[in-house]
Design a protein around this motif. Sequence first.
Motif, PDB file in Angstrom:
ATOM      1  N   ARG A 237       0.834  -1.208   0.000  1.00  0.00           N
ATOM      2  CA  ARG A 237       0.000   0.000   0.000  1.00  0.00           C
ATOM      3  C   ARG A 237       0.865   1.253   0.000  1.00  0.00           C
ATOM      4  NH1 ARG A 237      -0.373   2.722   4.634  1.00  0.00           N
ATOM      5  NH2 ARG A 237       0.366   1.694   6.505  1.00  0.00           N
ATOM      6  N   LEU A 238       2.028   1.189   0.682  1.00  0.00           N
ATOM      7  CA  LEU A 238       2.921   2.349   0.698  1.00  0.00           C
ATOM      8  C   LEU A 238       3.690   2.473  -0.612  1.00  0.00           C
ATOM      9  CD1 LEU A 238       4.241   2.222   4.357  1.00  0.00           C
ATOM     10  CD2 LEU A 238       2.571   3.786   3.375  1.00  0.00           C
ATOM     11  N   GLN A 239       3.992   1.334  -1.248  1.00  0.00           N
ATOM     12  CA  GLN A 239       4.636   1.384  -2.554  1.00  0.00           C
ATOM     13  C   GLN A 239       3.715   2.089  -3.555  1.00  0.00           C
ATOM     14  OE1 GLN A 239       5.803  -2.533  -3.825  1.00  0.00           O
ATOM     15  NE2 GLN A 239       6.830  -2.990  -1.895  1.00  0.00           N
ATOM     16  N   GLU A 240       2.445   1.725  -3.499  1.00  0.00           N
ATOM     17  CA  GLU A 240       1.478   2.337  -4.404  1.00  0.00           C
ATOM     18  C   GLU A 240       1.248   3.797  -4.051  1.00  0.00           C
ATOM     19  OE1 GLU A 240      -1.720  -0.436  -3.974  1.00  0.00           O
ATOM     20  OE2 GLU A 240      -0.734  -1.936  -5.245  1.00  0.00           O
ATOM     21  N   ALA A 241       1.241   4.099  -2.759  1.00  0.00           N
ATOM     22  CA  ALA A 241       1.058   5.497  -2.328  1.00  0.00           C
ATOM     23  C   ALA A 241       2.230   6.355  -2.786  1.00  0.00           C
ATOM     24  CB  ALA A 241       0.899   5.559  -0.811  1.00  0.00           C
ATOM     25  N   ARG A 242       3.434   5.777  -2.848  1.00  0.00           N
ATOM     26  CA  ARG A 242       4.603   6.532  -3.305  1.00  0.00           C
ATOM     27  C   ARG A 242       4.426   6.963  -4.752  1.00  0.00           C
ATOM     28  NH1 ARG A 242       9.040   6.076  -6.521  1.00  0.00           N
ATOM     29  NH2 ARG A 242       8.371   4.031  -7.168  1.00  0.00           N
ATOM     30  N   VAL A 243       3.924   6.068  -5.589  1.00  0.00           N
ATOM     31  CA  VAL A 243       3.701   6.386  -6.998  1.00  0.00           C
ATOM     32  C   VAL A 243       2.639   7.483  -7.106  1.00  0.00           C
ATOM     33  CG1 VAL A 243       2.887   5.464  -9.204  1.00  0.00           C
ATOM     34  CG2 VAL A 243       4.393   4.096  -7.763  1.00  0.00           C
ATOM     35  N   GLN A 244       1.559   7.324  -6.362  1.00  0.00           N
ATOM     36  CA  GLN A 244       0.490   8.323  -6.358  1.00  0.00           C
ATOM     37  C   GLN A 244       1.012   9.658  -5.842  1.00  0.00           C
ATOM     38  OE1 GLN A 244      -2.794   7.235  -3.811  1.00  0.00           O
ATOM     39  NE2 GLN A 244      -4.113   8.878  -4.568  1.00  0.00           N
ATOM     40  N   LEU A 245       1.861   9.625  -4.823  1.00  0.00           N
ATOM     41  CA  LEU A 245       2.441  10.842  -4.253  1.00  0.00           C
ATOM     42  C   LEU A 245       3.327  11.555  -5.267  1.00  0.00           C
ATOM     43  CD1 LEU A 245       2.961  12.634  -1.724  1.00  0.00           C
ATOM     44  CD2 LEU A 245       4.869  11.117  -1.200  1.00  0.00           C
TER      45      LEU A 245
ATOM     46  N   ARG B 290       3.096  11.471  -8.547  1.00  0.00           N
ATOM     47  CA  ARG B 290       2.234  12.088  -9.567  1.00  0.00           C
ATOM     48  C   ARG B 290       1.578  13.355  -9.025  1.00  0.00           C
ATOM     49  NH1 ARG B 290      -0.303   6.468 -10.973  1.00  0.00           N
ATOM     50  NH2 ARG B 290       1.234   5.677 -12.446  1.00  0.00           N
ATOM     51  N   ALA B 291       1.042  13.253  -7.790  1.00  0.00           N
ATOM     52  CA  ALA B 291       0.349  14.401  -7.191  1.00  0.00           C
ATOM     53  C   ALA B 291       1.320  15.555  -6.950  1.00  0.00           C
ATOM     54  CB  ALA B 291      -0.310  13.979  -5.882  1.00  0.00           C
ATOM     55  N   THR B 292       2.528  15.240  -6.528  1.00  0.00           N
ATOM     56  CA  THR B 292       3.526  16.286  -6.275  1.00  0.00           C
ATOM     57  C   THR B 292       3.862  17.015  -7.575  1.00  0.00           C
ATOM     58  OG1 THR B 292       4.453  15.013  -4.440  1.00  0.00           O
ATOM     59  CG2 THR B 292       5.842  16.738  -5.361  1.00  0.00           C
ATOM     60  N   GLU B 293       4.064  16.267  -8.653  1.00  0.00           N
ATOM     61  CA  GLU B 293       4.384  16.899  -9.944  1.00  0.00           C
ATOM     62  C   GLU B 293       3.226  17.749 -10.444  1.00  0.00           C
ATOM     63  OE1 GLU B 293       7.107  17.401 -11.861  1.00  0.00           O
ATOM     64  OE2 GLU B 293       8.019  16.626 -10.025  1.00  0.00           O
ATOM     65  N   GLU B 294       2.025  17.218 -10.299  1.00  0.00           N
ATOM     66  CA  GLU B 294       0.845  17.963 -10.763  1.00  0.00           C
ATOM     67  C   GLU B 294       0.702  19.280 -10.011  1.00  0.00           C
ATOM     68  OE1 GLU B 294      -3.993  17.521 -10.557  1.00  0.00           O
ATOM     69  OE2 GLU B 294      -2.816  15.679 -10.864  1.00  0.00           O
ATOM     70  N   LEU B 295       0.808  19.213  -8.688  1.00  0.00           N
ATOM     71  CA  LEU B 295       0.663  20.439  -7.894  1.00  0.00           C
ATOM     72  C   LEU B 295       1.840  21.389  -8.091  1.00  0.00           C
ATOM     73  CD1 LEU B 295      -0.876  19.105  -4.557  1.00  0.00           C
ATOM     74  CD2 LEU B 295      -1.960  20.574  -6.270  1.00  0.00           C
ATOM     75  N   ARG B 296       3.033  20.860  -8.271  1.00  0.00           N
ATOM     76  CA  ARG B 296       4.204  21.710  -8.487  1.00  0.00           C
ATOM     77  C   ARG B 296       4.040  22.515  -9.779  1.00  0.00           C
ATOM     78  NH1 ARG B 296       8.915  18.332  -7.964  1.00  0.00           N
ATOM     79  NH2 ARG B 296       8.860  18.812  -5.769  1.00  0.00           N
TER      80      ARG B 296
ATOM     81  N   ARG C  99       5.415  25.846  -7.090  1.00  0.00           N
ATOM     82  CA  ARG C  99       6.211  25.621  -5.881  1.00  0.00           C
ATOM     83  C   ARG C  99       5.976  24.203  -5.388  1.00  0.00           C
ATOM     84  NH1 ARG C  99       2.534  25.466  -1.839  1.00  0.00           N
ATOM     85  NH2 ARG C  99       0.649  26.703  -2.081  1.00  0.00           N
ATOM     86  N   THR C 100       6.748  23.800  -4.392  1.00  0.00           N
ATOM     87  CA  THR C 100       6.559  22.479  -3.805  1.00  0.00           C
ATOM     88  C   THR C 100       5.277  22.484  -2.972  1.00  0.00           C
ATOM     89  OG1 THR C 100       8.942  22.178  -3.709  1.00  0.00           O
ATOM     90  CG2 THR C 100       7.615  20.727  -2.328  1.00  0.00           C
TER      91      THR C 100
ATOM     92  N   GLU D 206      -2.001  20.137   1.048  1.00  0.00           N
ATOM     93  CA  GLU D 206      -2.431  20.195  -0.347  1.00  0.00           C
ATOM     94  C   GLU D 206      -2.363  18.810  -0.996  1.00  0.00           C
ATOM     95  OE1 GLU D 206      -0.992  24.791  -1.247  1.00  0.00           O
ATOM     96  OE2 GLU D 206       0.417  23.119  -1.546  1.00  0.00           O
ATOM     97  N   LEU D 207      -1.304  18.073  -0.705  1.00  0.00           N
ATOM     98  CA  LEU D 207      -1.169  16.726  -1.252  1.00  0.00           C
ATOM     99  C   LEU D 207      -2.258  15.797  -0.719  1.00  0.00           C
ATOM    100  CD1 LEU D 207       2.705  16.347  -1.075  1.00  0.00           C
ATOM    101  CD2 LEU D 207       1.325  16.300  -3.163  1.00  0.00           C
ATOM    102  N   SER D 208      -2.549  15.905   0.564  1.00  0.00           N
ATOM    103  CA  SER D 208      -3.565  15.029   1.151  1.00  0.00           C
ATOM    104  C   SER D 208      -4.944  15.305   0.563  1.00  0.00           C
ATOM    105  CB  SER D 208      -3.583  15.159   2.677  1.00  0.00           C
ATOM    106  OG  SER D 208      -4.115  16.402   3.066  1.00  0.00           O
ATOM    107  N   GLU D 209      -5.246  16.574   0.260  1.00  0.00           N
ATOM    108  CA  GLU D 209      -6.535  16.901  -0.351  1.00  0.00           C
ATOM    109  C   GLU D 209      -6.629  16.338  -1.760  1.00  0.00           C
ATOM    110  OE1 GLU D 209      -6.773  21.160  -0.031  1.00  0.00           O
ATOM    111  OE2 GLU D 209      -7.100  21.087   2.145  1.00  0.00           O
ATOM    112  N   LEU D 210      -5.563  16.466  -2.539  1.00  0.00           N
ATOM    113  CA  LEU D 210      -5.581  15.966  -3.910  1.00  0.00           C
ATOM    114  C   LEU D 210      -5.631  14.442  -3.957  1.00  0.00           C
ATOM    115  CD1 LEU D 210      -5.368  16.563  -6.963  1.00  0.00           C
ATOM    116  CD2 LEU D 210      -2.895  16.385  -6.712  1.00  0.00           C
ATOM    117  N   MET D 211      -4.902  13.797  -3.063  1.00  0.00           N
ATOM    118  CA  MET D 211      -4.800  12.335  -3.066  1.00  0.00           C
ATOM    119  C   MET D 211      -5.931  11.665  -2.295  1.00  0.00           C
ATOM    120  SD  MET D 211      -0.679  12.071  -2.432  1.00  0.00           S
ATOM    121  CE  MET D 211      -0.666  10.300  -2.225  1.00  0.00           C
TER     122      MET D 211
END
Length: 167
Positions: free
Chosen positions: A21-29, A31-37, A42-43, A48-53
């Motif tokens: 579940r954490l391996q999959e969350a890393r991939v999702q994280l 993607r979400a980090t790049e999208e929001l950046r 900015r980082t 913000e990440l928790s709301e998007l994910m």
Amino acid sequence: IVGEIKRFFRDTSWAVHVPRRLQEARVQLARATEELRSRLGRTPTVKELSELMSLSEDEVIEARLAANGYNSASLDAAINSSEDGETALQDFLGTEDTALELVEDFHALAPMIAELPERDRLILHLRFVEEMTQAQIGERLGVSQMHVSRLLSRTLKRLREGMLTTQ
């Protein structure tokens, strides 16, 4: 077949075992980090990440920590080079714990102390645990300081000899 190949790489490409579940969350994280950046310029923050994910902030933090297990580096790897020479990661990690050497001695000593008479164990406890002086111990036991000194010396000699024969 594609699913099995992905599962194989997901399960075997990590440097440290991390739950799926954490391996999959890393991939999702990632993607979400790049999208929001790209959107924010900015980082992004954890909130913000928790709301998007659609995850809790704790789960986002846990996924970030899990991402550290994907790549590993040697402790001997150089992290910078200067005129003074190379610096390795191990130069900054931990220190030698000198008290660790005492653990073995404590384990060897414990059964010998358990075999001592009650009064000798009490004197050792008062002297080395409660850190009382010989005079204070003598007062408490109703004997002279000199007698406490003799009892303590005799007990310590017995323990020392026991330690030397077990090594």
